[in-house]
Design an enzyme around this catalytic site. Sequence first.
Site, PDB file in Angstrom:
ATOM      1  N   ASP A 196       0.810  -1.209   0.000  1.00 29.93           N
ATOM      2  CA  ASP A 196       0.000   0.000   0.000  1.00 29.93           C
ATOM      3  C   ASP A 196       0.849   1.268   0.000  1.00 29.93           C
ATOM      4  O   ASP A 196       2.048   1.232   0.277  1.00 29.93           O
ATOM      5  CB  ASP A 196      -0.899   0.023   1.240  1.00 29.93           C
ATOM      6  CG  ASP A 196      -2.154  -0.825   1.075  1.00 29.93           C
ATOM      7  OD1 ASP A 196      -2.449  -1.239  -0.055  1.00 29.93           O
ATOM      8  OD2 ASP A 196      -2.841  -1.058   2.091  1.00 29.93           O
TER       9      ASP A 196
ATOM     10  N   LYS B 156      -3.533   3.571  -2.655  1.00 30.50           N
ATOM     11  CA  LYS B 156      -4.773   4.320  -2.877  1.00 30.50           C
ATOM     12  C   LYS B 156      -4.668   5.692  -2.223  1.00 30.50           C
ATOM     13  O   LYS B 156      -4.093   5.843  -1.151  1.00 30.50           O
ATOM     14  CB  LYS B 156      -5.972   3.604  -2.245  1.00 30.50           C
ATOM     15  CG  LYS B 156      -6.285   2.223  -2.765  1.00 30.50           C
ATOM     16  CD  LYS B 156      -7.620   1.768  -2.178  1.00 30.50           C
ATOM     17  CE  LYS B 156      -7.923   0.324  -2.488  1.00 30.50           C
ATOM     18  NZ  LYS B 156      -7.305  -0.583  -1.523  1.00 30.50           N
TER      19      LYS B 156
ATOM     20  N   GLY C  12      -0.435   0.334   9.148  1.00 29.61           N
ATOM     21  CA  GLY C  12      -1.213   0.146  10.362  1.00 29.61           C
ATOM     22  C   GLY C  12      -1.516  -1.309  10.639  1.00 29.61           C
ATOM     23  O   GLY C  12      -0.638  -2.174  10.548  1.00 29.61           O
TER      24      GLY C  12
ATOM     25  N   THR D 224      -1.664  -0.010  15.124  1.00 25.78           N
ATOM     26  CA  THR D 224      -2.518   0.950  14.438  1.00 25.78           C
ATOM     27  C   THR D 224      -2.083   2.382  14.761  1.00 25.78           C
ATOM     28  O   THR D 224      -1.542   2.666  15.837  1.00 25.78           O
ATOM     29  CB  THR D 224      -3.995   0.723  14.808  1.00 25.78           C
ATOM     30  OG1 THR D 224      -4.812   1.512  13.936  1.00 25.78           O
ATOM     31  CG2 THR D 224      -4.288   1.069  16.249  1.00 25.78           C
ATOM     32  N   ALA D 225      -2.345   3.288  13.832  1.00 26.39           N
ATOM     33  CA  ALA D 225      -1.858   4.664  13.957  1.00 26.39           C
ATOM     34  C   ALA D 225      -2.359   5.351  15.220  1.00 26.39           C
ATOM     35  O   ALA D 225      -1.645   6.155  15.824  1.00 26.39           O
ATOM     36  CB  ALA D 225      -2.277   5.472  12.729  1.00 26.39           C
TER      37      ALA D 225
ATOM     38  N   MET E  30      -8.285   9.275   8.299  1.00 23.58           N
ATOM     39  CA  MET E  30      -8.739   9.687   6.962  1.00 23.58           C
ATOM     40  C   MET E  30      -9.791  10.785   7.035  1.00 23.58           C
ATOM     41  O   MET E  30     -10.789  10.766   6.310  1.00 23.58           O
ATOM     42  CB  MET E  30      -9.293   8.472   6.197  1.00 23.58           C
ATOM     43  CG  MET E  30      -8.274   7.372   5.996  1.00 23.58           C
ATOM     44  SD  MET E  30      -8.983   5.827   5.351  1.00 23.58           S
ATOM     45  CE  MET E  30      -9.842   5.195   6.809  1.00 23.58           C
TER      46      MET E  30
ATOM     47  N   GLY F 106       2.856  10.502  11.381  1.00 27.62           N
ATOM     48  CA  GLY F 106       3.327  10.107  12.697  1.00 27.62           C
ATOM     49  C   GLY F 106       4.288   8.934  12.680  1.00 27.62           C
ATOM     50  O   GLY F 106       4.163   8.031  11.861  1.00 27.62           O
TER      51      GLY F 106
END
Length: 263
Positions: free
Chosen positions: A46, A68, A100, A129-130, A182, A211
């Site tokens: 990604d 994407k 993530g 995860t972020a 997002m 981050g």
Amino acid sequence: MYPVNQSKQAFIQGEVALVGTGPGDPDLLTLQAYRFIQQADIVIYDRLVSKAIMSLVPGAAERIYVGKKQAQHRVPQEGINQLLVEHAKLNKKVVRLKGGDPFVFGRGGEEALHLLNNGVACHIVPGMTAASACTSYVGIPLTHRQVSQSCSFITGHVKDSGELDLPWQTLNDKKQTVVFYMGIKSLPIITEQLIKAGRSASTPAALIHKGTTPEQQVYRANLSTLAATVEQHNIKPPTLIVIGDVVNTFNEHHLTNIGYLSP
């Protein structure tokens, strides 16, 4: 060399590993993620997989980019699903690298179901995860005693209609941290709806851009000035939005950009 747990399920030809790479810093990779990456015959990755993590991919492994952006999909999701199946059925060890965690707004569930429905076994490798990694790196605890007893992770991605249909009334608790993924393009809607639902306009907020990476930047504001902060600094994705009193937990202390606090 990282240790290998020999009791773990073997990664064999014809299988797919859905690997979460975290938000960018390779130090945050799990040992399991590293183990699968090192065995890859082909890597399908990604946009948010960092260059530092891609440098860990074996030189002989084929690489296919399927990144994407909002409304700009190099390869549509259906095409990614089919790529995974096709390469697995060519008897390759397929590693699908996702920023993530694959199961946190990463569409990993869709990919896993498609693989299983087409007779392909898959490994699920969680990533950081972020929401937890990026906030930690800038000194924002998601929960903090007597300040925040819960947190919510929410996608701020609008529908094709331009709507953002969320249970806004459930997000107005002062002792709840709310994290939007997002959400930069929909930020004016987010702030307006949260205030309308009863969240104070003075609620502390932060924007964390890229981050955990060398390009990390953090901007602090409050709910009423958050959208203007984005305009003022021309902040682009990927940026995490954090809303809640926890944002100011360590304001009086010095924090570097690598998660180091000093008195």
